[in-house]
Design an enzyme around this catalytic site. Structure first.
Site: not given
Ligand code: UT7
Length: 340
Positions: A119, A261, A291
């Site tokens: 990215c 980004h 993204n």
């Molecule tokens: O582009 C270059 C590099 N990339 C980035 O910079 C991206 C960096 N990361 C992020 O933007 C975020 O970590 C994400 C958007 C990918 C994920 O958000 P998060 O707030 O970190 O969520 P998480 O992965 O900690 O998940 C929280 C909860 C989990 O459920 P439990 O374990 O709390 O029950 C996930 O299973 O949200 C759940 N979850 C979802 N729920 C509904 C993860 N993805 C989804 C989804 N819809 N799409």
């Protein structure tokens, strides 16, 4: 004192026509518009149709940037002398995308290469082209960030499938000086390969092929440890921004727009918080395209230009982070660019 620098002369953007809303994704997988908007700020993204590859998007964006610069023509010898395409999702392993893009744009037998920096690719490509112009290897350059992520998204992984989108953005540059509006004044680049396993597409490279074992289908998809990547993204973009500002001698207050980004609105807000930058100076585009990796900064620049937000002479800070890990920032002034 004015010194040689690359100067922006044109800008172009292209996203494939198909819009995929959060509601559409919610019908395909266990997610919701409310979750995606709350956790990322994304409301929709564009996906390329089957059969469309990264070079196709790159040619569209490149064509528009050349038109914007008024530089379009079939004779590359007195025009563009270098094409750099930043992409994580090239059409194929080999050859690079850039020579094909250059040929299809009618630029002739110019120097052409791909840059793979996830990215952060656009900032790395901008640095590569700027250095080549300042060194005198070319008089003009075309820099494109282009991605076709849809085929690399695992429909069973809601942590990535809702995030990424397809598109391409491009700028043209010419050799000029630092006192001109549009000059790229400084670049800061960095990487940390010890964290390479946080985000990537592992299948199909020499590591897997050398084993003779065909990659598992999951290994051909993008994987991402979202939480760890989030923390690193905020830290590295804030640090790199601070370094670039110190190099150019600007305080945070002197920056008119930060074009980060567009990975996640929460990441952009956190970077602004770390820098002590008012959030209204952030350029935001992630809500409409998701993204788009190496395409995200030029797409955000084009959107901000279209909305009349960027004025000639404004001070811009670009900052990016992604797979590698790799990160980078650039400080530049804004020229009087008109979109084609
Ligand atoms: O582009 C270059 C590099 N990339 C980035 O910079 C991206 C960096 N990361 C992020 O933007 C975020 O970590 C994400 C958007 C990918 C994920 O958000 P998060 O707030 O970190 O969520 P998480 O992965 O900690 O998940 C929280 C909860 C989990 O459920 P439990 O374990 O709390 O029950 C996930 O299973 O949200 C759940 N979850 C979802 N729920 C509904 C993860 N993805 C989804 C989804 N819809 N799409």
């Amino acid at each position: 004192m004015s010194t040689p620098a690359a100067v922006l002369t044109g800008l172009g953007a292209y996203v494939p026509p198909r819009v995929v809303t959060n509601d559409e994704l919610s019908r395909r997988m266990d997610t919701s518009d409310a979750w995606i908007v709350r956790r990322t700020g994304i409301r929709q993204r564009h996906w390329a149709e089957p059969g469309v590859a990264t070079s196709d998007l790159a040619v569209e964006a490149g064509h528009r940037a050349l038109k914007s610069a008024g530089a379009e023509g079939s004779d590359g010898s007195d025009g563009i002398g270098l094409v750099v395409v930043a992409t994580t999702t090239p059409d194929q392993q080999c050859p690079a995308v850039a020579p094909d893009v250059a040929a299809r744009l009618g630029l002739g037998t110019v120097a052409a290469l791909d840059v793979g920096a996830g990215c952060t690719g656009f900032v790395y490509a901008l640095a590569t082209a700027s250095a080549a112009l300042v060194a005198g290897y070319a008089e003009r350059a075309l820099v494109i960030g282009a991605e076709t992520f849809r085929p690399f998204l695992n429909p069973a992984d809601r942590g990535t499938a809702v995030i990424f989108g397809d598109g391409a953005g491009a700028v043209t540059l010419r050799r000029g000086t630092t006192d001109e509006a549009g000059a790229v004044l400084t670049v800061d680049l960095g990487s940390d390969g010890t964290l390479k396993d946080l985000v990537g597409i592992p299948g199909n490279g020499s590591r897997h092929r050398s084993t003779g074992r065909p990659p598992h289908p999951d290994e051909q998809y993008l994987f991402m440890h979202g939480k760890e990547v989030f923390v690193q993204a905020v830290r590295r973009m804030a640090q790199s921004s601070t370094t670039a500002l110190a190099q150019v001698g600007w305080s945070v207050d002197e920056v008119d727009h930060v074009v980060g980004h567009q990975a996640n609105l929460r990441i952009l807000h956190a970077v602004a918080g770390e820098l002590g930058l008012p959030e209204e100076r952030l350029v935001r585009h992630v809500d409409r395209v998701g993204n788009t990796s190496a395409a995200s900064i030029p797409l955000a620049l084009a959107d901000a230009t279209e909305r009349g937000r960027l004025r000639p002479g404004d001070r811009l800070l670009l900052t990016a982070f992604g797979a590698g890990l790799a990160w980078g920032s650039a400080a530049l002034t804004w020229p009087g660019i008109t979109l084609a």
